[in-house]
Design an enzyme around this catalytic site. Structure first.
Site, mmCIF file in Angstrom:
data_model
loop_
_atom_site.group_PDB
_atom_site.id
_atom_site.type_symbol
_atom_site.label_atom_id
_atom_site.label_comp_id
_atom_site.label_asym_id
_atom_site.label_seq_id
_atom_site.Cartn_x
_atom_site.Cartn_y
_atom_site.Cartn_z
ATOM 1 N N HIS A 133 -13.185 -1.405 5.955
ATOM 2 C CA HIS A 133 -14.068 -1.803 7.050
ATOM 3 C C HIS A 133 -14.619 -0.596 7.817
ATOM 4 C CE1 HIS A 133 -10.319 -1.675 9.616
ATOM 5 N NE2 HIS A 133 -11.176 -1.221 10.505
ATOM 6 N N ASP A 163 -8.463 -3.959 2.069
ATOM 7 C CA ASP A 163 -9.106 -3.196 3.145
ATOM 8 C C ASP A 163 -8.865 -1.703 2.995
ATOM 9 O OD1 ASP A 163 -10.674 -2.801 5.385
ATOM 10 O OD2 ASP A 163 -9.007 -3.010 6.792
ATOM 11 N N SER A 247 -8.244 3.105 12.872
ATOM 12 C CA SER A 247 -8.274 2.476 11.559
ATOM 13 C C SER A 247 -8.473 3.502 10.450
ATOM 14 C CB SER A 247 -9.410 1.447 11.481
ATOM 15 O OG SER A 247 -9.153 0.348 12.314
#
Length: 412
Positions: A133, A163, A247
């Site tokens: 993402h 992911d 992230s």
């Protein structure tokens, strides 16, 4: 408002207030009388005797050592996307002539920033793992090293299901790579560090500390478009502070080994505000995925060749009239379409059938189906249970491969 600008204004206001306060105090003192002020001014003063202690604290030496083993391998990942230039419309509005027209072509602008981890140098290239993402939708990617050096990056491969994504850059200026530890050996209560770029590269290589809250936590993976749970992931839960921009950065044990890649933070659960619940993809899963991405540019998983929706999304009236289900059946997945020449079609599965079991395990939702399906190796033979026109049937299917490149699809 820019955060730095806000902080600067706050600092300026504080200083200005201090100056005003000092002025007010001096003015009040002068009103007490000239004799008082004069006698106070004549009192001799001595220099202060305050000193800095030379005692050094070593209580965090293990944490510092672990951080130093990894920090130079942590990078910021910048996602650049095309933004349409509307200068042509403005020229028309203000009547600008052709000599003052700007190009109407799209320009690249920073869309978002995340973190990444350099884990290998090979043949003049350095390989970086990050979240899918973080790089999704990018037209160009840049990586900012820990020393501030900015380098163009190319995409090696992505996997929306886990992911994860792998990038590569020129390794000439890369001085450090990280190593992966065994995520199966971690224990709840164990101290860990999260390193990354919370809120962007302005805060690059920030480190926070916490513990492992749970070794294996199963959470739903949700389709951002439909809101439907499309699968489940087994992740590490931690109370370590993880913020937007973290992230793709590493979760590190006190031996300086990466035992997870930070992926998300649970900020709310319905109407409840949540604190200290972050999740990381276990390193054992990360290594398995990134090796496939480097070798093939994609991750290959078994597929049935169908698209499905949760039975709970179908009204009770349609369950009876269209699906012809017995009232005792409360959960499962409805086949919305079947691909031609798919293993499901060869097994006799058709539109509006309701799958309730796979390989001897109950299937109550799309998440169940995906999780069970992905647990099998390619070309495995498994039994599938489903209702067809209200009758429970069983068929054996040989699972074929399908590249998983889009997390929003429910075709499996």
């Amino acid at each position: 408002m820019n955060q730095n600008s806000g902080l600067m204004k706050t600092a300026v206001v504080a200083v200005f207030a201090a100056l005003i306060g000092g002025g007010v105090a001096g003015y009040a003192g002068s009103k007490m009388g000239s004799n008082t002020v004069s006698s106070t001014a004549q009192v001799p003063t001595k220099a202060g005797a305050t000193k800095i202690s030379n005692i050094k604290v070593n209580s965090s030496s293990q944490t510092t050592t672990a951080f130093n083993k990894v920090n130079k391998a942590v990078v910021s990942v910048v996602n650049l996307q095309k933004q349409q230039d509307n200068s042509g419309d403005l020229s028309a509005l203000f009547g600008a002539d052709s000599t003052n027209k700007k190009s109407s072509s799209s320009e690249l602008e920073e869309s978002s920033e995340g973190s990444g981890l350099i884990y290998e140098k090979k043949d003049g290239k350095a390989y970086i793992v990050t979240n899918n993402h973080v790089v999704s939708g990018s037209d160009k990617l840049e990586v900012i090293l820990s020393d501030g050096t900015k380098i163009d990056a190319s995409l090696v491969g992505t996997d929306a299901v886990s992911d994860l994504a792998v990038l590569k850059i020129d390794s000439a200026k890369v001085t450090k790579t990280a190593t992966f530890g065994d995520s199966d050996s971690i224990k709840p209560g164990e101290s860990v560090l999260a390193i990354g770029s919370p809120l962007g590269s302005e805060y690059a290589t920030s480190v926070t500390q916490g513990i492992i809250s749970a070794k294996k936590r199963t959470i739903d993976v949700t389709d951002e478009t439909t809101g439907q749970a499309t699968g489940q992931a087994t992740v590490i839960q931690t109370d370590t502070a993880i913020n937007p921009g973290n992230s793709g950065g590493p979760l590190v044990n006190l031996a300086g080994q990466v035992i997870g890649i930070n992926s998300m933070k649970l900020a709310s659960n319905g109407s409840t505000t949540v604190e200290g619940m972050g999740f990381a993809i276990p390193s054992n899963e990360v290594v398995k995925i990134i090796n496939q991405l480097v070798a093939n540019g994609k991750v290959v998983r078994p597929a049935l060749g169908i698209s499905v929706i949760d039975l709970t999304n179908v009204s009770s009236t349609q369950q009876s009239s269209v699906l012809k289900l017995p009232t005792s059946v409360k959960s499962g997945v409805v086949v919305a379409s079947v691909n031609a020449n798919s293993v499901a079609k060869k097994a006799g599965i058709s539109k509006y059938d309701v799958i309730v079991g796979l390989g001897g395990k109950d299937v109550t939702s799309v998440a169940d189906l995906h999780t069970t399906l992905y647990s099998y190796d390619m070309n495995s033979t498994v039994e599938i249970q489903y209702y067809h026109n209200g009758e429970l049937k069983k068929s054996t299917v040989k699972l074929t491969e399908a590249a998983s490149t889009d997390s929003t699809t429910t075709a499996k």
